[in-house]
Design an enzyme around this catalytic site. Structure first.
Site, PDB file in Angstrom:
ATOM      1  N   ASP A  86       0.858  -1.176   0.000  1.00 31.32           N
ATOM      2  CA  ASP A  86       0.000   0.000   0.000  1.00 31.32           C
ATOM      3  C   ASP A  86       0.900   1.233   0.000  1.00 31.32           C
ATOM      4  O   ASP A  86       2.017   1.193   0.515  1.00 31.32           O
ATOM      5  CB  ASP A  86      -0.884  -0.021   1.247  1.00 31.32           C
ATOM      6  N   ASP A 103      -8.424  -3.900   3.103  1.00 28.48           N
ATOM      7  CA  ASP A 103      -7.277  -4.746   2.775  1.00 28.48           C
ATOM      8  C   ASP A 103      -7.405  -6.159   3.335  1.00 28.48           C
ATOM      9  O   ASP A 103      -6.652  -7.048   2.946  1.00 28.48           O
ATOM     10  CB  ASP A 103      -5.992  -4.118   3.327  1.00 28.48           C
TER      11      ASP A 103
END
Length: 928
Positions: free
Chosen positions: A340, A647
């Site tokens: 990320d 996520d």
């Protein structure tokens, strides 16, 4: 047919609510936005849609989950060994083996509850209360009682209780990082957006579990429970299958191969003994059982557990907290890291990098909120105090501002909008005193930022009573509001086209843009929108960015050198993602795929399509999950980082999910195998290095243990085939297996890196534990141990007065002494062991050798051990012969390693660490 009945068929979860107008949304849901639902409608809809909570999946019973931990071939072998030793009357050894099996089962049982706790964590995010209008009255009720069509009121600080279609919004902003990954607050409005808008661009919706950071709003509930965005993530999380780690898959293959070999050998010996030698069935059955006991490496699970646990401890010291023990080794096998952007690769601290006035462009030094750094033009330092136009820009940014920046525990911490905090840090770099500026020009009035206005304005008064309007906002909007521009000390006609060119140039660097303007208005008491939106003087542009971490730039380079790919998957905009990726050195085909483009690619085509694309923007949870799965379909071992609820499914699916410890959500942490204590990508690179060390040490442990089992099994086979008495008894075999494993075997857990592991390409994901080199070394050293122990037993048996117990005691100690010297050989795959570092470099090895010598002395001289294990005391001659066996093993194995280093050995190319043979001594890898 009533409207509520119609709703039961039209499933609100399938409607593109963000694309409908607010009137259409309330009409579809059959609700008056001023009056709300009546009680009968609420009851009907609750029966249709259920409660506003996430449904818990079906769970296995505790007993079934516990028993499932023993569904493993290697554990079957251990249980068989324990059963056999019990049948042989050796209840103590049988109890030890059963205890090992039980411990392994308990560890697995505890770890398996992780996914269920992740689902429970999602539920904790949901709001507990909601303010609604029902039957024309405002009331507060539990969020669980909401139904589609309820009118909900929001204000700053509220957690959104369900997915809402906004009907009214006043300066409303929400923090959606947990869902979209975008680091800054998102502006919301009641205006519909395009039907195909990404989740991060659906400004007319606010989502369950997100937080209102500013403003007020009213919305109608359109989705509840499992139909909300967070509910769909929860459903995905429960359906995602956790992959077995590479180590577990290899162990399955290893134990399967070993089991077949052991059973085949036992059956062959049984058949030969009965049909060739004509021996009794019961005698040969016990002999076959003895071979199986000898060949099973009972101590291997304990060795592996200790090695992985030591790896956990090492990684914790380097800010990587392991939640799942096998993940330690998985890190060493990683071939691709999907990271990320926000907070992991970047600092998550907005920073002004560019000042653009009509006269010049100035680069700003420093990163983060610390007011440190200077100003440069084309590399040359400049003094901002000499540039009145630039100082006025900084003053506007400082005063037209609602954020604060305070220093606590040595760190500068923002409160409020991160971009406004960055403007305060910028002004401090130019030695502005915020309190003094506010005192000299006190604020009299303000127009707060609103998404429909796209600017914020403040009214300030100087000592003479003259007022000035300061404005900041979107460049396009402010250019519409200005008629002139500031150029040095002069004002001139505005050149809007030129400013748009400059804005595009700054945006191409991945920087976000803010414009500032001003207007002198004389003596006024309040600020009107009409006054603020005309005849302003355009002052300039700020370029802001969340800067890449310096250590992340270095770590990305190390990963590339180690043969590990790095892909950035973010919810941020494509242009920003591309700029950060370029700064980090993430290799790419210069192509950025957005989530919408990923959606258009079929599952079959996706693996090939993304092979050379390393930057993905505007990615949703489904996109991240598909990307991870596609990479795994190409044989990649994937590590996935994340911090948000969005996520969690991809974190669970990845070979190793890595969550953020500081900014991450509890949902992400529960779904992951590892947590970064410092949220830093550099910690992943260091953890990968530690994982490679752990894998090397596990290979060394296997390379050390298997030859002993080989020697013990074949010494019994040869004795049976040649008609000799057994050189070692089954109980003596168990003793050797267990004590060498728990003393000598675990010493490898403390070994350091051999060579520079991060210049070595990742090992092939399908590489077996039993490579040609492992098989060769097992047979080679096994034959040395067998020959040494067997020869001593045979020579002692030539004297008819020598009791068999003495010969067996010699054989047992010869096997153990051979293991002691072979331990020194195995500390390095290829480097010599006769150096000072090779002999003394691992203090734990010396302690283990001392421990095994003590245990062997106990076995040999303690009367109760003599009785239990049928041993007798040895004289100095006997010990000398046993040590001689060890020395011979040491010298011959070192000779084999010399051939490895010279490349003259057939298995040199497949020896683990062979490429690091240049390392002169073991334990001289990268500093630890």
């Amino acid at each position: 047919m009533g409207k509520d009945d119609q709703l039961s068929r039209d499933d609100p979860g399938k409607t593109a609510w963000h694309a409908l107008s607010s009137d259409d949304a309330t009409a579809t849901l059959d609700v008056d936005p001023e009056h709300g639902l009546h009680d009968k409608a609420v009851t009907t809809r609750r029966e249709t849609f259920g409660a506003n909570r996430l449904q818990k999946g079906t769970r296995q019973s505790v007993l079934r989950r516990f028993l499932g931990q023993f569904n493993n071939l290697f554990l079957y072998l251990l249980l068989f060994a324990g059963l056999v030793t019990g049948l042989l009357g050796e209840y103590l050894d049988s109890g030890v083996i059963f205890s090992v099996v039980l411990i392994i089962g308990v560890i697995g049982f505890v770890q398996e509850g992780r996914a269920e706790r992740a689902l429970e964590s999602v539920q904790k995010i949901l709001s507990h209360d909601a303010r609604v209008t029902r039957d024309g009255k405002k009331r507060t009720l539990p969020a669980e009682e909401l139904v589609p069509g309820d009118i909900v009121h929001l204000e700053a600080g509220d957690s959104v209780p369900a997915d809402l279609r906004l009907l009214r919004a006043r300066n409303l902003q929400t923090q959606e990082a947990a869902l979209t990954g975008e680091s800054t607050a998102v502006e919301k409005s009641a205006d519909p957006v395009a039907e195909d808008a990404d989740i991060g661009d659906r400004a007319s919706l606010v989502h369950s579990g997100t937080v209102v950071t500013a403003g007020q709003g009213t919305g109608v509930v359109v989705r509840i429970g499992d139909e909300t965005e967070i509910g769909q993530i929860s459903t995905m999380l429960s359906e995602v299958e956790s992959l077995r780690t590479p180590l577990m898959r290899k162990l399955d293959s290893f134990t399967r191969t070993l089991s077949i070999a052991i059973l085949a050998l036992s059956v062959i010996v049984l058949l030969i003994g009965v049909f060739v030698w004509g021996r009794d069935w019961s005698e040969m059955f016990l002999a076959a059982v003895s071979i199986a006991v000898a060949a099973i490496p009972e101590g291997l699970p304990a060795v592996m557990t200790v090695t992985l646990a030591i790896g956990v401890e090492r990684m914790a010291r380097r800010n990587a907290i392991i939640r799942k023990l096998p993940a330690v080794e998985t890190l060493g096998a990683v071939t691709m890291i999907c990271a990320d952007k926000t907070g992991t690769l970047t600092r998550n601290e907005m920073t002004v990098k560019t000042l653009r006035s009509a006269a010049s462009e100035v680069e700003v030094e420093g990163v983060g909120y610390a007011p440190e750094g200077g100003f440069t033009v084309e590399g040359d330092k400049v003094d901002i105090s000499e540039h009145a136009d630039l100082r006025e820009m900084l003053r506007i940014g400082l005063l037209c501002n609602d954020a604060t920046l305070t220093r606590k525990d040595g760190e500068w911490r923002p409160e409020g909008d991160p971009m406004e905090a960055a403007l305060i840090a910028l002004a401090r770099k130019a030695e502005f005193d915020q309190e003094a500026e506010a005192a000299n020009r006190p604020r009299k009035d303000a127009i707060p930022f609103a998404s429909e206005r796209r600017y914020m304005a403040t009214l300030h008064e100087d000592d003479a009573g003259n007022c000035v309007i300061f404005v900041k906002g979107a460049p396009e909007r402010l250019l519409e509001m200005c008629g002139t521009e500031q150029h040095g000390d002069q004002t001139r006609e505005l050149d809007a086209d030129q400013w748009l060119v400059w804005a595009d140039e700054i945006a191409e660097r991945g920087q976000r843009l803010l414009a500032v303007a001003r207007k002198d208005v004389g003596e006024v008491s309040e600020l009107a929108e009409d006054e603020a939106e005309h005849d302003l003087i355009f002052q300039g542009l700020f370029g802001l960015i969340d800067p890449a971490r310096e250590e992340a730039i270095e770590s990305v380079g190390i990963c590339h050198e180690a043969g590990i790919g790095v892909k950035m998957i973010t919810g941020d905009h494509a242009r920003t993602a591309a700029s950060v990726a370029a700064t980090l050195g993430i290799r790419s085909s210069n192509e950025v795929l957005t989530g919408r483009e990923v959606e258009a690619i079929s599952d079959d085509d996706l693996p090939d399509r993304i092979a050379d694309v390393n930057v993905f923007a505007r990615a949703s949870p489904e996109h991240k999950l598909r990307l991870v799965t596609a990479l795994q379909s190409r044989g990649q071992i994937v590590a996935m980082t994340g911090d948000g609820v969005n996520d969690a499914p991809a974190l669970k699916r990845a070979d190793i999910g890595i969550a953020m410890g500081q900014e991450g959500t509890e949902v992400a942490r529960e779904a992951s195998a590892m947590v970064l204590a410092d949220d830093n990508f550099a910690s992943i690179e260091r953890a990968v290095e530690e994982g490679r060390v752990v894998y090397d040490n596990l290979r060394k442990s296997i390379l050390f243990l298997l030859p002993t089992n080989f020697a013990q099994a074949f010494i019994i086979v040869l004795a049976i085939l040649l008609g000799f008495v057994l050189p070692v008894t089954p109980v003596q075999i168990l003793w050797i297996n267990m004590v060498t494993a728990v003393t000598l075997g675990i010493a490898f857990a403390w070994e350091k890196a051999e060579g520079d592991l991060m210049t070595r390409a990742p090992r092939p994901p399908d590489e077996a534990l039993l490579t040609a080199f492992v098989l060769w070394r097992t047979a080679f050293v096994g034959m040395l141990l067998l020959s040494g122990a067997g020869l001593l037993f045979y020579l002692e048996q030539q004297d008819p007065d020598t009791p068999v117990e003495l010969a067996r005691t010699l054989a047992v100690n010869a096997l153990v002494m051979g293991q002691v010297f072979y331990l020194l050989n195995t500390r390095s795959f290829s480097a010599p062991a006769w150096t000072l570092s090779g002999l003394t470099g691992n203090r734990v090895v010396l302690i283990a050798i001392a421990a095994i010598i003590f245990l062997q002395l106990l076995l040999t001289y303690a009367p109760f051990m003599n009785t239990l294990f049928s041993t007798v005391p040895l004289d100095a001659r006997g010990w000398g012969l046993c040590i001689l066996v060890g020395i011979v093993v040491f010298v011959l194995v070192e000779g084999e390693k010399v051939l490895h280093r010279r490349g003259n050995f057939p298995f040199a190319s497949v020896a683990p660490g062979a490429e690091d043979a240049r390392s002169p001594e073991p334990g001289r890898g990268r500093g630890r």
